[in-house]
Design a protein around this motif. Structure first.
Motif, mmCIF file in Angstrom:
data_model
loop_
_atom_site.group_PDB
_atom_site.id
_atom_site.type_symbol
_atom_site.label_atom_id
_atom_site.label_comp_id
_atom_site.label_asym_id
_atom_site.label_seq_id
_atom_site.Cartn_x
_atom_site.Cartn_y
_atom_site.Cartn_z
ATOM 1 N N ARG A 96 0.817 -1.218 0.000
ATOM 2 C CA ARG A 96 0.000 0.000 0.000
ATOM 3 C C ARG A 96 0.850 1.268 0.000
ATOM 4 N NH1 ARG A 96 -4.081 -3.013 -1.559
ATOM 5 N NH2 ARG A 96 -5.324 -3.983 0.104
ATOM 6 N N HIS A 97 1.947 1.225 0.780
ATOM 7 C CA HIS A 97 2.700 2.461 1.021
ATOM 8 C C HIS A 97 4.151 2.128 1.311
ATOM 9 C CE1 HIS A 97 4.115 5.702 3.914
ATOM 10 N NE2 HIS A 97 3.761 6.409 2.868
ATOM 11 N N VAL A 98 5.050 3.003 0.896
ATOM 12 C CA VAL A 98 6.454 2.874 1.243
ATOM 13 C C VAL A 98 6.913 4.180 1.889
ATOM 14 C CG1 VAL A 98 7.121 3.532 -1.115
ATOM 15 C CG2 VAL A 98 8.800 2.480 0.385
ATOM 16 N N SER A 99 7.654 4.050 2.980
ATOM 17 C CA SER A 99 8.149 5.214 3.707
ATOM 18 C C SER A 99 9.643 5.053 3.931
ATOM 19 C CB SER A 99 7.438 5.337 5.062
ATOM 20 O OG SER A 99 8.027 6.355 5.846
ATOM 21 N N THR A 100 10.415 6.048 3.529
ATOM 22 C CA THR A 100 11.856 5.993 3.742
ATOM 23 C C THR A 100 12.307 7.210 4.536
ATOM 24 O OG1 THR A 100 13.994 5.634 2.660
ATOM 25 C CG2 THR A 100 12.479 7.140 1.574
ATOM 26 N N GLN A 101 13.189 6.977 5.494
ATOM 27 C CA GLN A 101 13.683 8.054 6.356
ATOM 28 C C GLN A 101 15.187 7.907 6.534
ATOM 29 O OE1 GLN A 101 11.864 8.247 10.227
ATOM 30 N NE2 GLN A 101 12.666 10.278 10.665
ATOM 31 N N LEU A 102 15.888 9.018 6.355
ATOM 32 C CA LEU A 102 17.334 9.026 6.544
ATOM 33 C C LEU A 102 17.715 10.301 7.281
ATOM 34 C CD1 LEU A 102 20.020 8.069 3.900
ATOM 35 C CD2 LEU A 102 20.356 9.967 5.461
ATOM 36 N N VAL A 143 15.698 17.263 2.417
ATOM 37 C CA VAL A 143 14.775 17.005 1.311
ATOM 38 C C VAL A 143 13.590 16.213 1.840
ATOM 39 C CG1 VAL A 143 14.462 15.926 -0.953
ATOM 40 C CG2 VAL A 143 16.674 16.954 -0.364
ATOM 41 N N VAL A 144 12.405 16.607 1.441
ATOM 42 C CA VAL A 144 11.207 15.815 1.707
ATOM 43 C C VAL A 144 10.513 15.570 0.379
ATOM 44 C CG1 VAL A 144 10.875 16.636 4.073
ATOM 45 C CG2 VAL A 144 9.814 17.867 2.184
ATOM 46 N N ALA A 145 9.833 14.419 0.264
ATOM 47 C CA ALA A 145 9.231 14.067 -1.019
ATOM 48 C C ALA A 145 8.016 13.183 -0.847
ATOM 49 C CB ALA A 145 10.258 13.352 -1.900
ATOM 50 N N ALA A 146 7.130 13.255 -1.826
ATOM 51 C CA ALA A 146 6.016 12.325 -1.959
ATOM 52 C C ALA A 146 6.038 11.806 -3.392
ATOM 53 C CB ALA A 146 4.693 13.016 -1.655
ATOM 54 N N PHE A 147 5.726 10.525 -3.565
ATOM 55 C CA PHE A 147 5.805 9.947 -4.902
ATOM 56 C C PHE A 147 4.755 8.850 -5.052
ATOM 57 C CE2 PHE A 147 9.125 8.709 -1.964
ATOM 58 C CZ PHE A 147 9.062 7.328 -1.887
ATOM 59 N N THR A 148 4.352 8.620 -6.276
ATOM 60 C CA THR A 148 3.351 7.605 -6.571
ATOM 61 C C THR A 148 3.881 6.660 -7.638
ATOM 62 O OG1 THR A 148 2.282 8.899 -8.323
ATOM 63 C CG2 THR A 148 1.503 9.249 -6.073
ATOM 64 N N PHE A 149 3.513 5.396 -7.516
ATOM 65 C CA PHE A 149 3.895 4.378 -8.486
ATOM 66 C C PHE A 149 2.744 4.128 -9.450
ATOM 67 C CE2 PHE A 149 6.562 3.782 -4.829
ATOM 68 C CZ PHE A 149 7.775 3.320 -5.305
ATOM 69 N N SER A 208 11.967 11.368 3.666
ATOM 70 C CA SER A 208 12.656 12.549 4.183
ATOM 71 C C SER A 208 14.125 12.212 4.360
ATOM 72 C CB SER A 208 12.038 13.027 5.504
ATOM 73 O OG SER A 208 12.248 12.068 6.529
ATOM 74 N N TRP A 209 14.975 13.186 4.037
ATOM 75 C CA TRP A 209 16.421 13.013 4.102
ATOM 76 C C TRP A 209 17.009 14.254 4.759
ATOM 77 C CZ3 TRP A 209 13.146 11.871 0.244
ATOM 78 C CH2 TRP A 209 13.169 10.584 -0.295
ATOM 79 N N CYS A 210 17.614 14.090 5.927
ATOM 80 C CA CYS A 210 18.238 15.204 6.644
ATOM 81 C C CYS A 210 19.684 14.825 6.957
ATOM 82 C CB CYS A 210 17.476 15.521 7.929
ATOM 83 S SG CYS A 210 18.159 16.923 8.836
#
Length: 326
Positions: free
Chosen positions: A148-154, A221-227, A236-238
């Protein structure tokens, strides 16, 4: 081709362990020449890695008749130039990631590959690593149901060279050399694998900011994306947190559970469903690019295919461009 005899343009840090030794470990492959503008460093690399020939000029390596394939391992600002030169000389190319400074340059590289009929591959080696293939196996088998959803955090602290505490500056945070900042360097791997895992990303929007002022490039950087499949994602990348705040993980949320894994920090995959939590450990090989290099050699010898080509490599750069345009 019978033996794939490689020449490396740019025998720097990435080639010491991650890739360089693998060329001699793969069946039907050999590392026969290296090039670096610094003669002393080129000679030292050749001596330590038992490479018979070294150069300080890229064209000399490209035109060496003993070299029939070229690995471009320089920073991204010269990827397009060296790749196009090698392709026009009839030499297949394996180029480091990100493939180039931006998607426009990637497109030019692919155009020359098509025009010359000379293959182009990109070092997105996670497509061939057992750890990431295990994640793909879990998803493809339906272990957590439809995704349903993918979340990535760095969240990473700045390195000494980004704080001015090391003798050498970090070219990765100089946009003219790297194409962006650490987001470009690291998220390229993430988006490439996510497309390999879940299919093409259809839209991506985001915001890139320089908050701490440590260097020229963005550090947040923060982002939202759709497949195209309907899966949605956020990230989000900080790169300016305290060491105690360090965190790097990606979570796939499925209809019947979750899979959490790491792109850069560890070898653990955590699968959680109603049945409980399973923790899998899949170590990386000594030379992380070797499985992908094996597939490149197999493709060039007509006995297999490689999952990372110039066409797939362009996609990661295009997604980075979409996100940072905001």
């Amino acid at each position: 081709m019978e033996s794939i005899n490689w020449g490396i343009i740019g025998c720097g840090d990435v080639t010491e362990v991650k890739s360089g030794p693998a060329f001699n470990n793969v069946r039907g492959s050999a590392l026969v020449a290296v090039m670096r503008r610094d003669a002393e460093k080129a000679a030292d690399y050749a001596r330590r890695h038992n490479v018979p020939t070294w150069y300080t000029d890229a064209d000399a390596l490209i035109n060496d008749p003993a070299v029939n394939a070229v690995y471009v391992a320089t920073p991204p600002d010269s990827h397009a130039d060296y790749t196009i030169r090698a392709l026009r000389a009839g030499k297949p190319v394996y180029v480091e990631k990100p493939m180039a400074l931006n998607a426009v340059e990637c497109g030019a590289m692919n155009r020359i590959s098509r025009e010359t009929g000379v293959p182009l591959f990109v070092a997105f080696y996670r497509r061939a690593l057992p750890y990431f293939l295990k994640v793909k196996e879990l998803v493809d088998s339906g272990a957590i149901g439809p995704i349903r959803h993918v979340s990535t955090q760095l969240n990473w602290p700045p390195a000494d060279r980004e704080l001015g505490l090391a003798p050498q500056a970090n070219w990765r945070v100089t946009p003219a050399v790297s194409g962006g900042g650490l987001f470009h360097d690291l998220a390229a791997h993430q988006f490439d694998f996510l497309e390999f895992l879940l299919g093409p990303i259809q839209t991506a929007r985001g915001f890139a900011r320089n908050q701490a002022g440590l260097y020229e490039a963005d550090d947040m950087v923060v982002a939202a994306f759709t497949f195209a499949s309907g899966v949605v994602g956020t990230g989000s990348w900080c790169f300016t947190v305290n060491p105690e705040q360090r965190l790097e993980q990606t979570t796939l949320v499925g209809a019947r559970g979750t899979i959490t894994f790491s792109f850069f920090e560890n070898f653990v995959i955590t699968v959680t469903t109603r049945s409980g939590t399973e923790i899998l450990t899949v170590p990386f090989p000594d030379h992380v690019q070797q499985p992908l290099i094996e597939s490149v050699v197999a493709a060039l010898q007509g006995r297999g295919t490689c999952p990372s080509t110039g066409e797939t490599g362009l996609r990661a750069s295009l997604i980075l461009d979409w996100i940072t345009a905001g």
